[in-house]
Design an enzyme around this catalytic site. Structure first.
Site, PDB file in Angstrom:
ATOM      1  N   GLU A 287       0.832  -1.213   0.000  1.00  0.00           N
ATOM      2  CA  GLU A 287       0.000   0.000   0.000  1.00  0.00           C
ATOM      3  C   GLU A 287       0.864   1.259   0.000  1.00  0.00           C
ATOM      4  OE1 GLU A 287      -2.265  -0.248   3.644  1.00  0.00           O
ATOM      5  OE2 GLU A 287      -3.323  -2.046   3.038  1.00  0.00           O
ATOM      6  N   CYS A 356      -3.052  33.741   9.190  1.00  0.00           N
ATOM      7  CA  CYS A 356      -2.877  34.420  10.481  1.00  0.00           C
ATOM      8  C   CYS A 356      -2.610  33.438  11.610  1.00  0.00           C
ATOM      9  CB  CYS A 356      -4.110  35.259  10.775  1.00  0.00           C
ATOM     10  SG  CYS A 356      -4.347  36.454   9.477  1.00  0.00           S
TER      11      CYS A 356
HETATM   12  N1  LLP Z   1      -1.755   2.148   4.272  1.00  0.00           N
HETATM   13  C1  LLP Z   1      -2.308   2.666   5.377  1.00  0.00           C
HETATM   14  C2  LLP Z   1      -3.275   1.870   6.122  1.00  0.00           C
HETATM   15  C3  LLP Z   1      -1.953   3.959   5.794  1.00  0.00           C
HETATM   16  O1  LLP Z   1      -2.493   4.448   6.898  1.00  0.00           O
HETATM   17  C4  LLP Z   1      -1.013   4.714   5.037  1.00  0.00           C
HETATM   18  C5  LLP Z   1      -0.633   6.057   5.437  1.00  0.00           C
HETATM   19  C6  LLP Z   1      -0.469   4.137   3.869  1.00  0.00           C
HETATM   20  C7  LLP Z   1      -0.862   2.843   3.522  1.00  0.00           C
HETATM   21  C8  LLP Z   1       0.512   4.839   2.997  1.00  0.00           C
HETATM   22  O2  LLP Z   1       1.725   5.037   3.630  1.00  0.00           O
HETATM   23  P1  LLP Z   1       2.982   5.661   2.870  1.00  0.00           P
HETATM   24  O3  LLP Z   1       3.451   4.645   1.867  1.00  0.00           O
HETATM   25  O4  LLP Z   1       2.578   6.925   2.220  1.00  0.00           O
HETATM   26  O5  LLP Z   1       3.981   5.871   3.937  1.00  0.00           O
HETATM   27  N2  LLP Z   1       0.215  12.924   6.512  1.00  0.00           N
HETATM   28  C9  LLP Z   1       1.446  12.274   6.926  1.00  0.00           C
HETATM   29  C10 LLP Z   1       1.472  10.808   6.527  1.00  0.00           C
HETATM   30  C11 LLP Z   1       0.308  10.039   7.073  1.00  0.00           C
HETATM   31  C12 LLP Z   1       0.318   8.600   6.642  1.00  0.00           C
HETATM   32  C13 LLP Z   1      -0.988   7.964   6.935  1.00  0.00           C
HETATM   33  N3  LLP Z   1      -1.092   6.608   6.503  1.00  0.00           N
HETATM   34  C14 LLP Z   1       2.601  13.036   6.328  1.00  0.00           C
HETATM   35  O6  LLP Z   1       2.372  14.033   5.656  1.00  0.00           O
HETATM   36  O7  LLP Z   1       3.755  12.681   6.548  1.00  0.00           O
END
Ligand code: LLP
Length: 428
Positions: A287, A356
């Protein structure tokens, strides 16, 4: 390879000067490189292929829609064969609108509503990643109502420390996510006993922006152990979903290469199959979000004013925390590059937006050679940039542009103020 580079002091995306994109579409604007998206997806797809797995057999990459959900991005990845990891009914509708295949969709998240379950069941998605016993019961009831059997996977919490920012670490005991490892077998038995459910897999996701794959492989080992125990108990799983999480370089981080991570992961799985696993046919799901889109995008912004103070200099730009929330929320570091590099001595600036709030900053203490009106790129902004944007201060969200070679295409119009209050009304 990076598709953002200087040629004659002019920052290019692929073969196009970014300043040209800013001139045509204005600022703030998110800009994505098609070649980067394709290469980053191919890193996963090729590694799967190299280990003898394709999406039809043995492996499926389910791009995590929350990282960047623009229809054009989803469409591109869908055409490359990607499945999708979603966390809401809205994301499912996006995937469908983008031409993605709902039968390659997995639905994660701790709070799925009845409507979301109905929607997903009506589109015959691949799997629900269930995170609690009450969710199992709700899904069972809805599936029976609809005369269906819902394919489920349990999101188990392997209690592994992902060693990343606490806000984006999800695999520890005190996180709200997943089913405790110790309760997994009992929960699987509940799932297997419910007639509206069909147990098909197991899932975990321990966190995001992981630089090292050791915690992921540790989680894999624990999951493999569970699959064996379940197998012995007569619950045979068809897939194992290891989640996303591989990090990217924002500054000087050196994340593990996707190919190396997958080589180690498949080696363990092959080893396991050879030794123990009876089913011998398990498909591996991934994922990934950030590692596909993060370094494929930048946020363009224009310097509105330079404020030289007694203790600090500020470059006030037209992008803000509402456009890119990551610095305010996680103190995240993003590179700042001038679209046209100037000669001359630099000064140290905080790059801040017009919102702000003192928390409205995009970068701190950067040596930059700037003049009012200069254009900047906030780097590595392709993931969790636009998808986390808000309308705070009644600021319309940025435009989005996709670049292919020297061609640029508007893939989302800039929001206008009237769009922002169009759903509101004044009581008579
Ligand atoms: N699968 C699940 C169940 C997840 O919760 C997430 C990310 C992913 C896959 C994807 O993960 P990645 O490959 O992108 O690491 N907003 C935060 C990141 C939050 C991630 C939430 N879950 C940031 O800007 O760093």
């Amino acid at each position: 390879m990076s598709h953002f580079a200087y040629r004659n002091r002019t920052l290019h995306i692929e073969n196009l000067p970014l300043a040209q994109v800013a001139a045509e579409f204005g600022t703030p604007t998110y800009v994505y490189s098609r070649a980067s998206l394709e290469e980053n997806f191919a890193a996963y797809a090729n590694a799967c292929k190299q280990h003898g797995r394709s999406d039809a057999h043995g492996a499926l990459v389910c791009y995590s829609v929350k990282s960047n959900s623009n229809l054009a991005v989803l469409n591109l990845l869908g055409k490359l064969g990607s499945g999708f990891d979603i966390v809401s009914g809205g994301e499912l509708l996006r995937v469908i609108a983008a031409g993605g295949d709902p039968r390659k969709v997995i639905f994660s998240g701790v709070g799925k509503s009845r409507e979301e379950m109905r929607l997903a069941l009506s589109h015959d998605i691949l799997c629900f990643n269930v995170e609690s016993i009450p969710e199992l019961h709700r899904l069972n009831a809805i599936a029976l109502e609809m005369g269906k059997r819902a394919p489920v996977s349990l999101r188990v919490n392997p209690n592994v420390d992902a060693k990343t920012h606490p806000y984006i670490s999800t695999g520890l005991k005190d996180n709200k996510f997943g089913i405790a490892f110790e309760e997994a077998i009992a929960t699987y038995k509940v799932a297997a006993s419910l007639p509206g459910l069909q147990v098909v897999g197991i899932d975990c996701h321990i966190g995001s922006q992981l630089l090292d794959d050791a915690p992921l492989l540790e989680a894999l080992d624990k999951v493999i152990e569970l699959v064996d125990t379940l197998n012995d108990a007569g619950i045979v799983l068809h897939h194992l979903d290891i989640g996303g999480g591989i990090g990217i370089t924002y500054d000087d981080e050196k994340p593990v290469a996707v190919a190396d991570y997958l080589a180690r992961l498949f080696a363990r799985i092959d080893d396991w199959r050879a030794k123990k696993y009876a089913g011998n046919n398990i498909t591996v799901l991934f994922e990934p979000g950030r590692s596909i889109v993060g370094n494929a995008g930048v946020l363009l912004t224009e310097v509105q004013y330079l404020k030289h103070g007694e203790t600090k200099n500020f470059a006030v730009v037209d992008a803000a925390m509402n456009d890119l929330m990551r610095p305010a929320m996680y103190e995240a570091w993003h590179g700042v590059q001038a679209l046209q590099k100037r000669e001359g001595s630099s000064q140290v600036y905080d790059v801040v937006g017009p919102v702000c709030e003192s928390g409205d900053w995009l970068a701190r203490a950067r040596a930059l050679t700037l003049e009012q009106g200069d254009l900047l790129a906030i780097m590595s902004a392709g993931a969790y940039g636009m998808t986390m944007a808000s309308n705070y201060n009644t600021r319309g969200r940025a435009a989005e542009v996709l670049v292919d070679g020297e061609q640029s295409m508007l893939i989302r119009k800039r929001e206008m103020p009237a769009d922002l209050f169009a759903l509101e009304s004044i009581p008579k």
